[in-house]
Design an enzyme around this catalytic site. Structure first.
Site, PDB file in Angstrom:
ATOM      1  CG  ASP A 126      30.694  22.459 -68.941  1.00 45.01           C
ATOM      2  OD1 ASP A 126      29.884  21.513 -69.018  1.00 45.01           O
ATOM      3  OD2 ASP A 126      30.369  23.662 -69.109  1.00 45.01           O
ATOM      4  CG  ASN A 160      22.261  16.611 -66.541  1.00 44.11           C
ATOM      5  OD1 ASN A 160      21.941  16.202 -65.432  1.00 44.11           O
ATOM      6  ND2 ASN A 160      23.090  17.629 -66.707  1.00 44.11           N
ATOM      7  N   GLY A 192      17.693  18.955 -67.240  1.00 46.51           N
ATOM      8  CA  GLY A 192      18.461  20.094 -67.741  1.00 46.51           C
ATOM      9  C   GLY A 192      19.387  19.771 -68.890  1.00 46.51           C
ATOM     10  CD  GLN A 193      20.228  15.133 -72.990  1.00 48.22           C
ATOM     11  OE1 GLN A 193      19.205  14.532 -72.638  1.00 48.22           O
ATOM     12  NE2 GLN A 193      21.062  14.654 -73.876  1.00 48.22           N
ATOM     13  CG  HIS A 213      27.221  15.588 -72.230  1.00 49.81           C
ATOM     14  ND1 HIS A 213      26.164  15.651 -73.111  1.00 49.81           N
ATOM     15  CD2 HIS A 213      26.889  16.400 -71.202  1.00 49.81           C
ATOM     16  CE1 HIS A 213      25.234  16.471 -72.637  1.00 49.81           C
ATOM     17  NE2 HIS A 213      25.647  16.934 -71.470  1.00 49.81           N
ATOM     18  CG  LEU A 214      30.368  10.521 -67.070  1.00 51.27           C
ATOM     19  CD1 LEU A 214      29.051  10.264 -66.345  1.00 51.27           C
ATOM     20  CD2 LEU A 214      31.248   9.271 -67.064  1.00 51.27           C
ATOM     21  CG  HIS A 215      27.995  16.925 -66.691  1.00 50.87           C
ATOM     22  ND1 HIS A 215      28.144  18.277 -66.917  1.00 50.87           N
ATOM     23  CD2 HIS A 215      26.912  16.538 -67.412  1.00 50.87           C
ATOM     24  CE1 HIS A 215      27.178  18.695 -67.734  1.00 50.87           C
ATOM     25  NE2 HIS A 215      26.413  17.663 -68.048  1.00 50.87           N
TER      26      HIS A 215
END
Ligand code: DGP
Length: 116
Positions: A32, A89, A95-96, A102-104
């Site tokens: 990120d 998200n 908060g997207q 996408h997987l944090h």
């Protein structure tokens, strides 16, 4: 399928640089740009999927790939024993900001629950 206006599609197409740490099958992962922990990676499908709300039964194997990649990244970064958080998200309240699934993968420090 690519979305020409999508930031993560451009990273996948190597039109925008990223620190790619995993690339196998249908998924890619990169660090990120604004990390919230010592490990903060994003695991994304190479095909454009808007977000988790757009996931259906056809994405079953993709979800296994996404979570499998996240687990491998956590192990490679040495946080598998201490623990890590996987986050999807969806929408404004969550908060997207990027509308490509996408997987944090977040780890390397203790985290509070519930999130703020
Ligand atoms: P979300 O809030 O779940 O939509 O998370 C989007 C994440 O994407 C956020 O943590 C910051 C990250 N991000 C945004 N732009 C870029 C970029 O150009 N490169 C990288 N590596 N990450 C980005």
């Amino acid at each position: 399928m690519k979305d020409g206006d999508c930031l993560f599609c451009k990273i996948i197409a190597e039109e925008i640089p990223a620190d790619v740490i995993f690339d196998r099958g249908g998924v890619i992962a990169f660090r990120d740009v604004n990390p919230q922990a010592p490990l903060h990676a994003l695991v994304v499908p190479k095909d454009h999927v808007r977000d988790a709300a757009a996931v259906d039964a056809s994405h079953g194997s993709l979800l296994v790939e996404l979570i499998g990649a996240a687990n491998e990244i956590a192990e490679a970064d040495g946080v598998d024993a201490s623990g890590y958080r996987l986050v999807l998200n969806v929408g404004a309240d969550a908060g997207q900001t990027v509308f490509h699934l996408h997987l944090h993968v977040i780890g390397g420090r203790p985290m509070a629950w519930p999130p703020g």
